[in-house]
Design a protein around this motif. Structure first.
Motif, PDB file in Angstrom:
ATOM      1  N   UNK A 169       0.833  -1.175   0.000  1.00  0.00           N
ATOM      2  CA  UNK A 169       0.000   0.000   0.000  1.00  0.00           C
ATOM      3  C   UNK A 169       0.876   1.235   0.000  1.00  0.00           C
ATOM      4  N   UNK A 170       0.223   2.374   0.050  1.00  0.00           N
ATOM      5  CA  UNK A 170       0.961   3.626   0.089  1.00  0.00           C
ATOM      6  C   UNK A 170       0.155   4.635   0.902  1.00  0.00           C
ATOM      7  N   UNK A 171       0.884   5.536   1.568  1.00  0.00           N
ATOM      8  CA  UNK A 171       0.268   6.605   2.346  1.00  0.00           C
ATOM      9  C   UNK A 171       0.637   7.933   1.714  1.00  0.00           C
ATOM     10  N   UNK A 172      -0.358   8.780   1.502  1.00  0.00           N
ATOM     11  CA  UNK A 172      -0.130  10.124   0.966  1.00  0.00           C
ATOM     12  C   UNK A 172      -0.540  11.150   2.016  1.00  0.00           C
ATOM     13  N   UNK A 173       0.185  12.260   2.060  1.00  0.00           N
ATOM     14  CA  UNK A 173      -0.138  13.359   2.973  1.00  0.00           C
ATOM     15  C   UNK A 173      -0.547  14.563   2.126  1.00  0.00           C
ATOM     16  N   UNK A 174      -1.749  15.080   2.387  1.00  0.00           N
ATOM     17  CA  UNK A 174      -2.305  16.189   1.609  1.00  0.00           C
ATOM     18  C   UNK A 174      -2.481  17.395   2.520  1.00  0.00           C
ATOM     19  N   UNK A 175      -2.064  18.566   2.036  1.00  0.00           N
ATOM     20  CA  UNK A 175      -2.241  19.807   2.785  1.00  0.00           C
ATOM     21  C   UNK A 175      -3.690  20.258   2.692  1.00  0.00           C
ATOM     22  N   UNK A 176      -4.263  20.652   3.818  1.00  0.00           N
ATOM     23  CA  UNK A 176      -5.633  21.145   3.826  1.00  0.00           C
ATOM     24  C   UNK A 176      -5.721  22.633   3.480  1.00  0.00           C
ATOM     25  N   UNK A 177      -4.576  23.279   3.348  1.00  0.00           N
ATOM     26  CA  UNK A 177      -4.580  24.696   2.988  1.00  0.00           C
ATOM     27  C   UNK A 177      -4.817  24.887   1.496  1.00  0.00           C
ATOM     28  N   UNK A 178      -4.124  24.083   0.670  1.00  0.00           N
ATOM     29  CA  UNK A 178      -4.255  24.239  -0.789  1.00  0.00           C
ATOM     30  C   UNK A 178      -4.440  22.904  -1.502  1.00  0.00           C
ATOM     31  N   UNK A 179      -4.652  21.815  -0.736  1.00  0.00           N
ATOM     32  CA  UNK A 179      -4.908  20.478  -1.277  1.00  0.00           C
ATOM     33  C   UNK A 179      -3.743  19.944  -2.118  1.00  0.00           C
ATOM     34  N   UNK A 180      -2.527  20.361  -1.815  1.00  0.00           N
ATOM     35  CA  UNK A 180      -1.361  19.851  -2.534  1.00  0.00           C
ATOM     36  C   UNK A 180      -0.845  18.588  -1.854  1.00  0.00           C
ATOM     37  N   UNK A 181      -0.227  17.723  -2.649  1.00  0.00           N
ATOM     38  CA  UNK A 181       0.366  16.493  -2.123  1.00  0.00           C
ATOM     39  C   UNK A 181       1.745  16.816  -1.563  1.00  0.00           C
ATOM     40  N   UNK A 182       1.962  16.507  -0.288  1.00  0.00           N
ATOM     41  CA  UNK A 182       3.224  16.858   0.361  1.00  0.00           C
ATOM     42  C   UNK A 182       4.219  15.709   0.378  1.00  0.00           C
ATOM     43  N   UNK A 183       3.739  14.477   0.522  1.00  0.00           N
ATOM     44  CA  UNK A 183       4.661  13.338   0.562  1.00  0.00           C
ATOM     45  C   UNK A 183       3.903  12.046   0.323  1.00  0.00           C
ATOM     46  N   UNK A 184       4.675  11.003  -0.015  1.00  0.00           N
ATOM     47  CA  UNK A 184       4.130   9.659  -0.190  1.00  0.00           C
ATOM     48  C   UNK A 184       5.061   8.671   0.494  1.00  0.00           C
ATOM     49  N   UNK A 185       4.470   7.679   1.192  1.00  0.00           N
ATOM     50  CA  UNK A 185       5.231   6.705   1.962  1.00  0.00           C
ATOM     51  C   UNK A 185       4.712   5.312   1.642  1.00  0.00           C
ATOM     52  N   UNK A 186       5.607   4.377   1.336  1.00  0.00           N
ATOM     53  CA  UNK A 186       5.181   2.992   1.083  1.00  0.00           C
ATOM     54  C   UNK A 186       4.711   2.349   2.386  1.00  0.00           C
ATOM     55  N   UNK A 187       3.710   1.488   2.293  1.00  0.00           N
ATOM     56  CA  UNK A 187       3.063   0.900   3.457  1.00  0.00           C
ATOM     57  C   UNK A 187       2.719  -0.554   3.151  1.00  0.00           C
ATOM     58  N   UNK A 188       3.345  -1.501   3.855  1.00  0.00           N
ATOM     59  CA  UNK A 188       3.141  -2.917   3.553  1.00  0.00           C
ATOM     60  C   UNK A 188       3.013  -3.714   4.842  1.00  0.00           C
ATOM     61  N   UNK A 189       1.980  -4.575   4.954  1.00  0.00           N
ATOM     62  CA  UNK A 189       0.876  -4.727   4.012  1.00  0.00           C
ATOM     63  C   UNK A 189      -0.060  -3.519   4.071  1.00  0.00           C
ATOM     64  N   UNK A 190      -0.895  -3.408   3.063  1.00  0.00           N
ATOM     65  CA  UNK A 190      -1.709  -2.190   2.968  1.00  0.00           C
ATOM     66  C   UNK A 190      -2.707  -2.056   4.102  1.00  0.00           C
ATOM     67  N   UNK A 191      -3.093  -3.190   4.749  1.00  0.00           N
ATOM     68  CA  UNK A 191      -4.065  -3.092   5.835  1.00  0.00           C
ATOM     69  C   UNK A 191      -3.415  -2.732   7.166  1.00  0.00           C
ATOM     70  N   UNK A 192      -2.146  -2.315   7.156  1.00  0.00           N
ATOM     71  CA  UNK A 192      -1.598  -1.586   8.303  1.00  0.00           C
ATOM     72  C   UNK A 192      -2.306  -0.232   8.415  1.00  0.00           C
TER      73      UNK A 192
END
Length: 614
Positions: A169-192
């Motif tokens: 899986x993957x985790x994304x972090x989105x800013x609530x100020x302008x809805x921009x994508x700030x970072x992405x992190x791999x996440x395994x297994x995805x149901x973590x």
């Protein structure tokens, strides 16, 4: 009734005790004497226990002032009236999450979008404010989201489309100020899934297979975004490295901040409630709420005191109707485990299991101290727990693992990554709670004192001889309540909801907990609401397919959302709030509460019932 011979109050009370609550309310409109008797506390205590079928050993809610008001709270303040249906998603809606302020919420779906919604419009209508598609990042779908503590960032977890049988899986972090994508992190297994540790750092997982049924789960602390200082400071740090045996893995991580354990919103232990009530009475001679206000606005309380309330409320859409499930479009991590182990001989699995246990005993760090003993010796100390599902007997998650996060682990600063990886030792779990069933959902109370766990029980007395053949699971879902202060299960399990998928097809059903209520989805096409104090089911919320997630507004527990495989999000409000919303556009001509309550009761008879009663 002047000139008429009045019946003694005691006789009127005896008659009222044999009537239903609706008949008592009607009779109370007859004359002043009957009106006074119809508000008798002994009468409403009897009506309360009889109507809600609560054992007499259960005391009244510690913050309730009267039995009449407590009856009305459970009848009138439950978010069970459907007021809006949101249809902007084009596929199954899997998860809902409110911001801490309650002004926004997010939704995740099989259509691979995360959507943001506004709950503060003047007309009370919930509206879509933003939608982001994650397909450009090769995601299969979005499955979970969570706002950070100050609501400035949104964590979005999804399933990454990789090679065949991938569980990444993957985790994304989105800013609530302008809805921009700030970072992405791999996440395994995805149901973590992943979760926030604090405002700027999140937890993700990774999985390394050591053998056919033995693996190592590594939990990572990640900085949510990079700044100028990130060139010289770590943005990722290993938190824990934990050995998994018998094909189990760590899943569903969440963080509990225990600084309010000694001052919770609601104590579920009845004896502790009595002690707290006595202590409170010694401190305050005046009549005050013990733990918290039950939630009615001050203006409406004043109206109740004067026997006046809003205009008629002519229907009770208690959402009592009943139904099933979402096929996974990608291979689940459980299916991956089964696939990888199906060709391994049972004798080889037994040998590997014994070797893994021996390796674990040699290479696992000893726990520093008992979590229960440390909790008793340092009650005033703030503690942070990492909670997750795990197992030791079979691949299906059947245990709650607890690991304390120390203050020096709250940031990515510290030893460099290479030094972290050089450790040959596994971290031990501080505490394990066995649920004796397949865990399919977890949720924390707002004060983080109690953990609620959805599970499907194994047969009593069953013995697991083959980790790849877990016991059959019940269709009934048990909702366990665990006190994170004592680390013991509290009271009996709540029941009402059901699920039908077998062990290797189980999916997560997200539940949510408010100050007074707990709600959960189910595979029977309904959401459910229970009262936390009385342990009773109060309402069923109908959808056309499986209900995957529910969410209470943290700003108002009389607002609830439910998400379903029918691709909709339903908005539920309490009958009390619906009346207030209907009355607000015009000048009110106040009238007695009783006629509107009676009218609502008559109209609700055909629509459904509280507690499953006709």
């Amino acid at each position: 009734m002047e000139g008429c011979l009045l019946l003694p109050d005691s006789l009127v009370l005896e008659i009222f005790l044999r009537l239903s609550h609706t008949a008592v309310l009607r009779a109370g409109l007859t004359c002043r004497q009957w009106q006074a008797v119809s508000r008798d506390e002994f009468l409403w205590r009897e009506l309360f226990y009889n109507y809600y079928r609560i054992p007499r050993s259960v005391p009244r809610h510690p913050s309730a002032f009267s039995w009449y008001r407590e009856f009305k709270r459970l009848y009138d303040c439950i978010p069970c009236v459907e007021v809006q249906t949101l249809r902007e998603h084009s596929d199954q809606v899997l998860h809902l999450a409110f911001s801490h302020r309650g002004h926004r919420f997010s939704s995740c779906s099989k259509d691979c979008t995360v959507k943001l919604w506004d709950t503060e419009r003047p007309d009370g209508v919930i509206s879509l404010v933003h939608s982001s598609s994650m397909r450009q990042f090769n995601w299969g779908y979005t499955q979970f989201s969570q706002f950070n503590a100050d609501d400035s960032l949104l964590l979005v977890s999804g399933v990454y489309l990789g090679p065949h049988h991938s569980s990444s899986g993957e985790i994304a972090v989105i800013s609530m100020e302008n809805y921009t994508l700030l970072s992405r992190v791999r996440n395994k297994p995805y149901d973590v899934f992943g979760c926030w540790l604090n405002e700027t750092h999140l937890i993700s997982g990774n999985l390394h297979w050591i053998g056919n049924m033995t693996s190592c789960s590594v939990l990572w602390l990640n900085k949510a975004f990079q700044d100028i200082e990130s060139e010289n400071v770590n943005v990722v740090k290993r938190l824990f490295k934990i050995q998994n045996i018998n094909a189990s893995t760590i899943r569903t991580v969440m963080v509990a901040h225990c600084h309010r354990h000694d001052n919770p919103d609601l104590l579920l232990d009845y004896e502790a409630q009595s002690q707290a009530r006595r202590q409170k009475g010694e401190q305050h001679s005046q009549h005050q709420p013990l733990l918290f206000d039950l939630g009615a606005s001050g203006s409406e309380e004043e109206l109740e005191e004067g026997e006046e309330e809003e205009e008629d409320y002519h229907r009770d859409s208690r959402g009592h109707s009943f139904s099933a499930r979402r096929p996974q479009s990608s291979v689940s991590s459980l299916e991956q485990v089964i696939h990888s182990c199906k060709n391994v001989r049972s004798s080889d699995r037994e040998i590997e299991s014994k070797v893994a246990q021996m390796m674990g005993r040699v290479h696992t760090k000893a726990p520093e101290s008992s979590l229960i003993q440390s909790a008793e010796s340092a009650e005033d100390e703030d503690k942070t727990y990492l909670l997750f599902t795990t197992g030791s007997l079979t691949y299906s998650p059947h245990q709650i693992g607890i690991k304390r996060i120390k203050p020096d682990q709250m940031t990515t600063s510290g030893p460099v990554l290479g030094e972290e990886r050089s450790s040959e030792f596994f971290d031990s779990l501080d505490h394990v709670i066995d649920i004796h069933g397949h865990i399919i959902g977890m949720g924390l109370s707002p004060d983080h004192r109690y953990l609620y766990v959805n599970s499907r029980a194994w047969p009593a007395g069953c013995v697991i001889s083959d980790p790849m053949s877990p016991p059959p699971i019940a269709e009934e879902i048990d909702l366990h309540v665990i006190d994170l202060k004592s680390l013991r299960e509290e009271r009996r399990s709540l029941r009402a909801h059901r699920a039908f998928t077998p062990n290797d097809e189980c999916f997560f059903i997200f539940l949510d907990v408010s100050r007074d209520f707990v709600a959960s989805g189910a595979e029977d096409k309904h959401g459910y609401i229970w009262d936390r104090h009385y342990n009773i089911c109060l309402a069923r919320l109908a959808h056309d397919d499986v209900v995957n997630s529910v969410a209470f507004s943290p700003a108002d527990q009389e607002l609830l959302l439910s998400a379903s495989d029918d691709s909709t999000i339903k908005v539920w409000r309490s009958p009390r709030m619906v009346r207030l919303a209907q009355a607000s556009p015009r000048k009110l001509r106040h009238r007695s509460l009783l006629p509107s309550w009676l009218t609502r009761t008559r109209n609700s008879t055909a629509a459904g019932s509280v507690n499953g009663k006709p």
